[in-house]
Write an enzyme that holds these catalytic residues in place. Structure first.
Site, PDB file in Angstrom:
ATOM      1  CG  HIS A  31      24.314  45.469  15.799  1.00 18.94           C
ATOM      2  ND1 HIS A  31      23.914  44.584  16.496  1.00 18.94           N
ATOM      3  CD2 HIS A  31      23.672  45.045  14.638  1.00 18.94           C
ATOM      4  CE1 HIS A  31      23.168  44.669  15.656  1.00 18.94           C
ATOM      5  NE2 HIS A  31      22.390  44.667  15.328  1.00 18.94           N
ATOM      6  CG  HIS A  71      25.167  41.744  15.314  1.00 20.88           C
ATOM      7  ND1 HIS A  71      25.341  40.029  15.319  1.00 20.88           N
ATOM      8  CD2 HIS A  71      25.746  42.044  16.013  1.00 20.88           C
ATOM      9  CE1 HIS A  71      26.324  39.905  16.627  1.00 20.88           C
ATOM     10  NE2 HIS A  71      25.985  41.334  16.883  1.00 20.88           N
ATOM     11  N   GLY A 174      24.760  35.055  20.712  1.00 21.44           N
ATOM     12  CA  GLY A 174      23.742  34.503  20.358  1.00 21.44           C
ATOM     13  C   GLY A 174      24.163  33.544  19.027  1.00 21.44           C
ATOM     14  CB  ILE A 205      24.473  42.522  26.566  1.00 26.45           C
ATOM     15  CG1 ILE A 205      23.272  43.142  26.000  1.00 26.45           C
ATOM     16  CG2 ILE A 205      25.023  43.071  25.310  1.00 26.45           C
ATOM     17  CD1 ILE A 205      22.666  44.797  26.508  1.00 26.45           C
ATOM     18  CG  HIS A 279      21.954  45.385  21.862  1.00 25.14           C
ATOM     19  ND1 HIS A 279      21.572  44.073  21.044  1.00 25.14           N
ATOM     20  CD2 HIS A 279      23.505  45.175  21.715  1.00 25.14           C
ATOM     21  CE1 HIS A 279      22.673  43.474  21.018  1.00 25.14           C
ATOM     22  NE2 HIS A 279      23.790  43.737  21.151  1.00 25.14           N
ATOM     23  CB  SER A 402      17.880   5.185   4.851  1.00 25.27           C
ATOM     24  OG  SER A 402      17.756   4.181   6.260  1.00 25.27           O
ATOM     25  CD  GLU A 429      19.313  16.065  10.998  1.00 26.99           C
ATOM     26  OE1 GLU A 429      19.163  16.458  11.999  1.00 26.99           O
ATOM     27  OE2 GLU A 429      18.844  14.604  10.820  1.00 26.99           O
ATOM     28  CG  HIS A 478      13.555   7.854   3.354  1.00 30.52           C
ATOM     29  ND1 HIS A 478      14.595   7.844   2.758  1.00 30.52           N
ATOM     30  CD2 HIS A 478      12.880   6.646   3.963  1.00 30.52           C
ATOM     31  CE1 HIS A 478      14.559   5.997   2.900  1.00 30.52           C
ATOM     32  NE2 HIS A 478      14.217   5.868   3.641  1.00 30.52           N
ATOM     33  CG  HIS A 490       9.203   9.428   9.406  1.00 29.33           C
ATOM     34  ND1 HIS A 490       9.195  10.876  10.705  1.00 29.33           N
ATOM     35  CD2 HIS A 490      11.212   9.209   9.629  1.00 29.33           C
ATOM     36  CE1 HIS A 490      10.041   9.764  11.395  1.00 29.33           C
ATOM     37  NE2 HIS A 490      11.130   9.305  11.022  1.00 29.33           N
ATOM     38  NE  ARG A 537      10.999   2.499   3.544  1.00 31.65           N
ATOM     39  CZ  ARG A 537      10.328   1.768   2.786  1.00 31.65           C
ATOM     40  NH1 ARG A 537       8.977   1.775   1.930  1.00 31.65           N
ATOM     41  NH2 ARG A 537      10.448   0.466   3.611  1.00 31.65           N
TER      42      ARG A 537
HETATM   43  C1  LIG Z   1      19.516  33.050  13.942  1.00 34.21           C
HETATM   44  C2  LIG Z   1      19.327  34.742  13.988  1.00 34.21           C
HETATM   45  N1  LIG Z   1      18.504  35.009  14.619  1.00 34.21           N
HETATM   46  C3  LIG Z   1      18.106  36.039  14.894  1.00 34.21           C
HETATM   47  C4  LIG Z   1      19.109  37.336  14.968  1.00 34.21           C
HETATM   48  C5  LIG Z   1      19.046  38.705  14.715  1.00 34.21           C
HETATM   49  N2  LIG Z   1      19.588  39.234  15.543  1.00 34.21           N
HETATM   50  C6  LIG Z   1      20.645  39.854  15.456  1.00 34.21           C
HETATM   51  S1  LIG Z   1      22.162  40.056  16.371  1.00 34.21           S
HETATM   52  C7  LIG Z   1      21.127  39.503  17.289  1.00 34.21           C
HETATM   53  C8  LIG Z   1      21.585  39.258  18.644  1.00 34.21           C
HETATM   54  C9  LIG Z   1      22.731  39.994  19.077  1.00 34.21           C
HETATM   55  O1  LIG Z   1      23.223  39.754  19.950  1.00 34.21           O
HETATM   56  P1  LIG Z   1      24.487  38.955  20.346  1.00 34.21           P
HETATM   57  O2  LIG Z   1      24.606  37.183  19.725  1.00 34.21           O
HETATM   58  O3  LIG Z   1      24.861  38.875  21.896  1.00 34.21           O
HETATM   59  O4  LIG Z   1      25.303  40.268  19.417  1.00 34.21           O
HETATM   60  P2  LIG Z   1      25.737  40.790  20.194  1.00 34.21           P
HETATM   61  O5  LIG Z   1      24.756  41.809  20.274  1.00 34.21           O
HETATM   62  O6  LIG Z   1      26.626  41.349  22.075  1.00 34.21           O
HETATM   63  O7  LIG Z   1      26.867  41.384  19.124  1.00 34.21           O
HETATM   64  C10 LIG Z   1      19.946  38.792  17.438  1.00 34.21           C
HETATM   65  C11 LIG Z   1      19.197  38.288  17.924  1.00 34.21           C
HETATM   66  C12 LIG Z   1      20.226  37.290  14.076  1.00 34.21           C
HETATM   67  N3  LIG Z   1      20.802  37.379  12.955  1.00 34.21           N
HETATM   68  N4  LIG Z   1      20.342  35.726  13.635  1.00 34.21           N
HETATM   69 MG   LIG Z   2      26.209  39.245  23.282  1.00 45.16          MG
END
Ligand SMILES: Cc1ncc(C[n+]2csc(CCOP(=O)(O)OP(=O)(O)O)c2C)c(N)n1
Ligand SMILES: [Mg+2]
Length: 683
Positions: A31, A71, A174, A205, A279, A402, A429, A478, A490, A537
């Site tokens: 990216h 990314h 994300g 985006i 993108h 527990s 968790e 458990h 459970h 448990r």
């Molecule tokens: C838990 C998870 N689900 C899916 C992805 C795949 N993935 C990589 S980037 C992204 C989304 C990108 O959007 P954003 O978080 O807004 O980052 P931007 O592109 O704006 O930098 C996804 C779904 C991931 N890395 N982690």
């Molecule tokens: Mg974004």
């Protein structure tokens, strides 16, 4: 080339951007847009604020910078390169080599490079935590902030601020959509972690398109509701506005800060926005050329780094960091004089050691037919270790009573008592485990606890602990249909196989109280990998160790508990946890009827696989093919021990809500079944 500071800043920012473009283009994957858009805020943070000495990447007093949106890894790699962070060798010693020479940026995402697709802690110096699974870095950052508060409370003394670092995490849409980040934010707000700052790239985006598709909440309002200090910056390119936002973070002393930075993802040259590059994909040569032209950059050169940019980072981040480090070092020398015991403790933490006699308080349990649940014997073992291992800090996701994980007399970790050792994670968790990774990265020995069935709720963080080789201890109680009346929701069935499926995670399911104590010993000895303790448990008989082999055999993962005459068995009974006593009973029956049987207690497949072949063969002789495996989980992962002729007594369906012994009966997990299986193997 530029001479004024403003020009220099812009040149530095454009260097980050062009490195990201070129890196992604060379790899033909990754990216570029996010690193390009985030270059100004990242530049500002590193050049003007971050307390980090590139020559001392392991300095415990450094600010932590987490790129949760992993990314955008080229952003981090560009920063590590430009800041001149030095490489830490495999021996953990800082070298005089750069952590990322330019060559490595050129090898982005290639086999054997130090620049993998997503940042990997331990692989690349300067990467504070492994990120990429969105939301995890946010969760880690909360754990790092918790660790800083805890260590400040324990170790800072009048005149000595050994701990006063901040934790910065950059995150994306994300990240903030992910549940784990929201759980973590909720906890951070509750704990008033004023040393924590998230910088949210509000670029509206994600991969499928505009966030309007799936994300319409008011993020600032949500975070205010979570107790955060929220600041907005309208334009990611406005360095002054971002600088002011950072100042409000520094001023705020009773809440974590979210800086919402509005940015526009880069798609290529300003005049051609949107026409090239999807993108999350490379821009293409032509678009890169146009963009470089717009920056006034040499268009035919790749990975161009103006000398003055490196110097600029050395003059800013580097000089500031070196000064802070020197002051801190000086302070620590004085601290050692005045607070020798605490200083020694810290040095032990930083060298990854354990205090002498840390396991002296481990209990021993006398033989007892009625017995005790391993959650209870495990709890006593935890308490025994905690007494001599001060930085064993943790807690449960609202199940301390527990899971037996509350440390009596140690106090709670709360906003007004950061020195407490009992964390109350709430019913979160996933954030619990993500934060535990951050705590481990900061040097603590964290443990977390919940019911085993809910290990599924935190599995992604557990996986990352294994990937990062962090010594988090998971207390999972458990552990089976032995839960009884709570029923199949459970009652874990496939969770043992799932835990064993994670490379590098040591799963231990002790078979009685003394094995539970040994399991804790093994867990703490696992200094470079996480451990899952799987505990019952229900009560389990405490085996008579005068009659059967010592529980210390657990350290080898599997051991001969009871043997056939002359050590020449015709059939092997292999069992873990609550089924160990079934195996023992079956063994007694078989022995009485003249069958040469051996019981092998197998609490940990991973520890067993660590042993030399000769040991493994001595416990499970290859010549003995009559084998019975007994465990109230699914068969998957037992096959290698069962061989082609072995029989498995366990689960192949969910459990049921009823008194637990009735569920065992109904699922055919009984002594009679073991005896029958053994005999049928032999015939
Ligand atoms: C838990 C998870 N689900 C899916 C992805 C795949 N993935 C990589 S980037 C992204 C989304 C990108 O959007 P954003 O978080 O807004 O980052 P931007 O592109 O704006 O930098 C996804 C779904 C991931 N890395 N982690
Ligand atoms: Mg974004």
């Amino acid at each position: 080339m530029p001479t004024t500071t403003t020009d220099l800043s812009q040149t530095a920012i454009n260097t980050i951007r062009t490195l990201a473009m070129d890196g992604v283009q060379a790899a033909n994957s990754g990216h570029p847009g996010t690193p390009m858009a985030l270059a100004p805020v990242t530049y500002k943070l590193w050049a003007d604020v971050l307390r980090y000495d590139p020559a001392q990447p392991l300095w415990p007093g450094r600010d932590r910078y987490v790129l949760s949106c992993g990314h955008a890894s080229m952003l981090l790699y560009a920063m590590i390169h430009l800041a001149g962070i030095r490489k830490v060798g495999h021996d953990g010693i800082v070298t005089d080599q750069p952590a990322l020479p330019l060559e490595e940026l050129k090898n982005f995402r290639q086999m054997g490079s130090l620049t993998p697709g997503h940042p990997e802690h331990g692989h690349t110096t300067g990467v504070e935590t492994t990120t990429g699974p969105l939301g995890q870095g946010c969760g880690n950052s909360v754990g790092m902030a918790i660790a800083e508060r805890w260590m400040a409370a324990r170790y800072n003394k009048p005149g000595f601020n050994v701990f006063d670092y901040n934790v910065y995490a950059q995150c994306s849409d994300g990240d903030l959509m992910e549940g784990v980040a929201c759980e973590a934010a909720s906890l951070a707000g509750h704990l008033k972690l004023a040393n924590l700052c998230w910088i949210y790239d509000d670029n509206k985006i994600t991969i499928e398109g505009d966030t309007d598709l799936a994300f319409s909440e008011d993020v600032p309002m949500r975070f205010r509701g979570l107790g955060w200090n929220v600041v907005k910056v309208d334009d990611a390119n406005d360095l002054d506005a971002f600088g002011k936002a950072l100042q409000t973070f520094h001023k705020c002393d009773d809440a974590p800060t979210l800086i919402v930075v509005r940015s526009v993802i880069a798609w290529g040259s300003p005049n051609k926005a949107g026409t090239h590059g999807a993108h999350g994909s490379p821009l293409g040569d032509e678009e890169i050329r146009l963009t470089k032209e717009a920056y006034g950059w040499p268009t035919d050169e790749k990975f161009f780094v103006p000398e003055e940019v490196k110097k600029h980072f050395a003059d800013t981040l580097g000089a500031r960091g070196a000064k802070s480090y020197a002051e801190w070092q000086k302070q620590f020398v004085a601290y050692k004089q005045e607070h020798a015991a605490l200083a020694a403790e810290l040095e032990l933490i930083w060298s990854g050691g354990l205090p002498k006699g840390w396991d002296a308080g481990l209990p021993e349990f006398p033989a007892d037919a009625k017995g005790i649940a391993t959650r209870a014997s495990g709890g006593k073992s935890l308490a025994g270790i905690a007494a001599n291992l001060p930085w064993l800090v943790g807690g449960s996701a609202d199940l301390a009573p527990s899971t037996n994980t509350l440390l009596a007399g140690e106090g709670d970790f709360e906003a007004d008592s950061y020195g407490g050792r009992n964390l109350h994670w709430g019913i979160r968790e996933h954030a619990m485990a993500a934060a535990a990774n951050g705590m481990a990265l900061a040097g603590l020995r964290p443990y977390v606890a919940t019911f085993f069935v809910f290990s599924d709720y935190l599995r992604p963080s557990m996986r990352l602990a294994a990937l990062m080789k962090q010594p988090v201890v998971y207390v999972f109680t458990h552990d089976s249909i032995g839960v009884g009346e709570d029923g199949p929701t459970h009652q874990p069935v496939e969770q043992l196989a799932a835990a064993r499926a994670i490379p590098g995670l040591v799963t231990i399911r002790p078979g009685d109280a003394n094995e539970a104590a040994e399991a804790w010993r093994a867990a703490i000895n696992n200094q470079h990998r996480p451990t899952a303790l799987v505990l019952t448990r229900q009560n389990l008989p405490t085996l008579d160790r005068a009659k059967y082999a010592a529980a210390t055999g657990l350290e080898k993962g599997a051991y001969i508990l009871a043997d056939a005459k002359g050590g020449k068995p015709d059939v092997l009974l292999m069992a873990t946890g609550s089924e160990l006593s079934l195996a023992v009973e079956a063994y007694e029956t078989l022995t009485a009827s003249g069958v040469a049987a051996r019981v092998v207690s197998m609490p940990s497949f991973e520890l067993f696989e660590d042993q030399p072949q000769s040991y493994r063969d001595s416990v499970l002789p290859p010549s003995v093919s009559a084998r019975v495996g007994i465990e109230v989980g699914i068969q998957q992962c037992w096959d290698r021990y069962l061989g082609l002729c072995g029989k498995f007594i366990g689960m192949d369906d969910f459990g049921a809500s009823a008194p637990y012994n009735e569920v065992y009966e109904a699922r055919g997990i009984t002594v009679e079944a073991v005896v029958k299986a053994a005999k049928s193997c032999l015939s």
